[in-house]
Every structure is written in C-alpha cells, then in structure tokens.
Design an enzyme around this catalytic site. Sequence first.
Site, PDB file in Angstrom:
ATOM      1  N   LYS A  59       0.961  -1.134   0.017  1.00 32.40           N
ATOM      2  CA  LYS A  59      -0.093   0.049   0.058  1.00 32.40           C
ATOM      3  C   LYS A  59       0.796   1.162  -0.109  1.00 32.40           C
ATOM      4  O   LYS A  59       2.190   1.127   0.527  1.00 32.40           O
ATOM      5  CB  LYS A  59      -0.843  -0.011   1.139  1.00 32.40           C
ATOM      6  CG  LYS A  59      -0.377   0.212   2.765  1.00 32.40           C
ATOM      7  CD  LYS A  59       0.386   1.567   3.088  1.00 32.40           C
ATOM      8  CE  LYS A  59       0.876   1.267   4.537  1.00 32.40           C
ATOM      9  NZ  LYS A  59       1.541   2.487   4.813  1.00 32.40           N
TER      10      LYS A  59
ATOM     11  N   ASP B 112      -2.516  -2.081   9.732  1.00 39.89           N
ATOM     12  CA  ASP B 112      -2.693  -1.856   8.603  1.00 39.89           C
ATOM     13  C   ASP B 112      -2.947  -3.346   7.749  1.00 39.89           C
ATOM     14  O   ASP B 112      -3.034  -3.447   6.644  1.00 39.89           O
ATOM     15  CB  ASP B 112      -0.985  -1.690   7.905  1.00 39.89           C
ATOM     16  CG  ASP B 112      -0.801  -0.373   8.246  1.00 39.89           C
ATOM     17  OD1 ASP B 112      -1.604   0.620   8.358  1.00 39.89           O
ATOM     18  OD2 ASP B 112       0.212   0.084   8.055  1.00 39.89           O
TER      19      ASP B 112
END
Length: 309
Positions: free
Chosen positions: A9, A137
């Site tokens: 990401k 995350d």
Amino acid sequence: MVTVRVPAKVNVQLGVGGVRPDGYHDLANVFFAVALGDQVTATPGAGVTLSCDGPDAAAVPLDEDNLAARAARLLAAHHGLADPGVHLHIDKAIPVAGGMAGGSADGAAALLACDALWGLDTPFDTLLELAAELGSDVPFALLGGVALGRGRGELLEPLPVSGTFHWVFAVADGGLSTPAVFRECDRLREESGRGSSLADVPTPDADPALLAALAEGDPVALAAALGNDLQAAAVSLRPALADTLHAGTEAGALAALVSGSGPTCAFLAKDADSAAHLAAALRTSGTCRTAHATHGPVPGAQVVSAPRP
Ligand code: C5P
C-alpha cells in the site's frame, strides 16, 4: 499447497491526530493498494514454520513474531485447532520496513492461505477482525482497492475510484521503525509549540479534493491533493530522503511523497511510460537503492492457486 498474492500500500493521505491514551494516533488514512506485492505459499507442516525468498529476504525476521506466523497461530486459536501445522513461504518483493505495509501484507496473506489450507471457510468479516488484532494496516491488505482507514487505521470504508494510477517507489537502504516515526511526529509537534495530545491536534479528516480526484481517476488533481503528516518526521530521521523526493520531482513526477512512515518514497506519474522513465532516472540518481514502476489500485489478498478439491 495454497498460494496467496497480496498488495503493498501507499497512503495517498495520512492525516495523523493527537496521541491517544493507548499510545496510538487517530488517523484519516487513505490507503491505496498497488500491484507491487508479495506471495505467501502455505504447505502442510509440523508447527508453524517460515522461509523467505527475494532480494531483501535476509532482512525479514523469520521468528515467531513475524506477522505471517502470528496470523497462522491466531487463526488456529480462533478455531480451537490445538496443533496447527503449516509451512509459510514468503516471496518478498515489498520493501522491508519501508512504509508500504509489507509485514502486514504477509500477515493478511497468511490468514487467507491458512484458512484455505485448513478448509476453515472463515467469514470475511471475521478475517478482517483477526487482521485488526494483528496490526493497524493488516485489514487493508485483505480488502485492497482504495479505502479510508479511521481509528488507528483498522476501521475501513471502501472508496470509489476510477481508472488506473501509475506510481514509482524509490527504495532506500535500510528501514525506518514505524513507532519511532510516530514518536518523531509527536516530538516535532511539541517542539513547534503546537502540542501532540488529543486536545492539541484537530481530528484529521479525509480531504474532499483528494476523494474527488480518486473518484474521477484524475492523476493531476490527485497529485495536488497528496499529503502525509508523517513525512516531516521521516525526513527528520532520514534527511537524505529530501534528495530522493527532489530527484523524482526533477525527473518529471507529478508529485512526490514519503510512503507511510517511510523510508520508501512514492512518486505519482502521468502514465505508464512516464513511470518507466521516472524509475530509470531514479535508479541512476544515486539517491535510492532501486526504484520500481507499478500501478493501482489492485484487489486485496487473493488465492492464486489452491489444492484441487
Ligand atoms: O498497529 P501496528 O502494530 O502496526 O502499529 C505499530 C506502531 O505504530 C504502534 O505501536 C504505534 O507506535 C504506531 N502507530 C500509531 N498510531 C497508529 C498506528 C500505529 O501510533 N494509528
């Protein structure tokens, strides 16, 4: 044998609020999944064991604290499996400790791979809850696409997005510790006299211009709206990152920012050709170890090969 592909990401917006009583920071975190990714392969084994391949494999700790191993044990415990057996092999392409959630990606991939290998059929919402226990995350690596993360980043809302955006990631020598970068962000806020507590820092919110740029698939508008509240802290701990950011801008990037807590730097490019050109220029700039051109958004962790039923 089950193989899962999982994306890295970049945070196109990372708004960081004040430090909470539990030590975390409330975020307005716009996650964006990119094609640069790892693969995790689960095979039957005794206990939970790990191995890793890839250019940076030596930097990956293969102990019981590795998020992939923790994910396997957490899933087994959730289902009451007394003696889970799996070997997890990580094909590592995501920079290690680089601000691209590579460890979190492997945790998410291991959840999905063990779920398939052990035939557990865990509902996706339960996998997301287990992922949030592993780290802030990890849920996004399961979800993929583009999403707004609230709370410490684990409360996800998928966001509308059009088209494909082209990115280049400049990989630094060595990693940065995420807790150290958050602490440096607090220290800089204290030093400037603004304060770093929940009372001092306004609650961050997603930028409407950024959300519109994503929904419209407009890289120029996205470039103008990119923002990372951890960038100053990462550059403060690693001043050479300013040179990397500058080199990418000079080589034609629409925008440059530190990815998450760094030290990887992210550059938005106009199209695939300019991304390839930019990556080549960064590789010879002497300001990074290597650079990768990639694109997104892409889906979250996915099984790409599984045992025949
Ligand atoms: O959730 P995770 O274990 O990935 O977080 C690593 C560290 O990053 C935390 O221990 C904390 O120091 C910092 N962090 C934070 N605020 C967040 C997410 C992470 O301060 N929202």
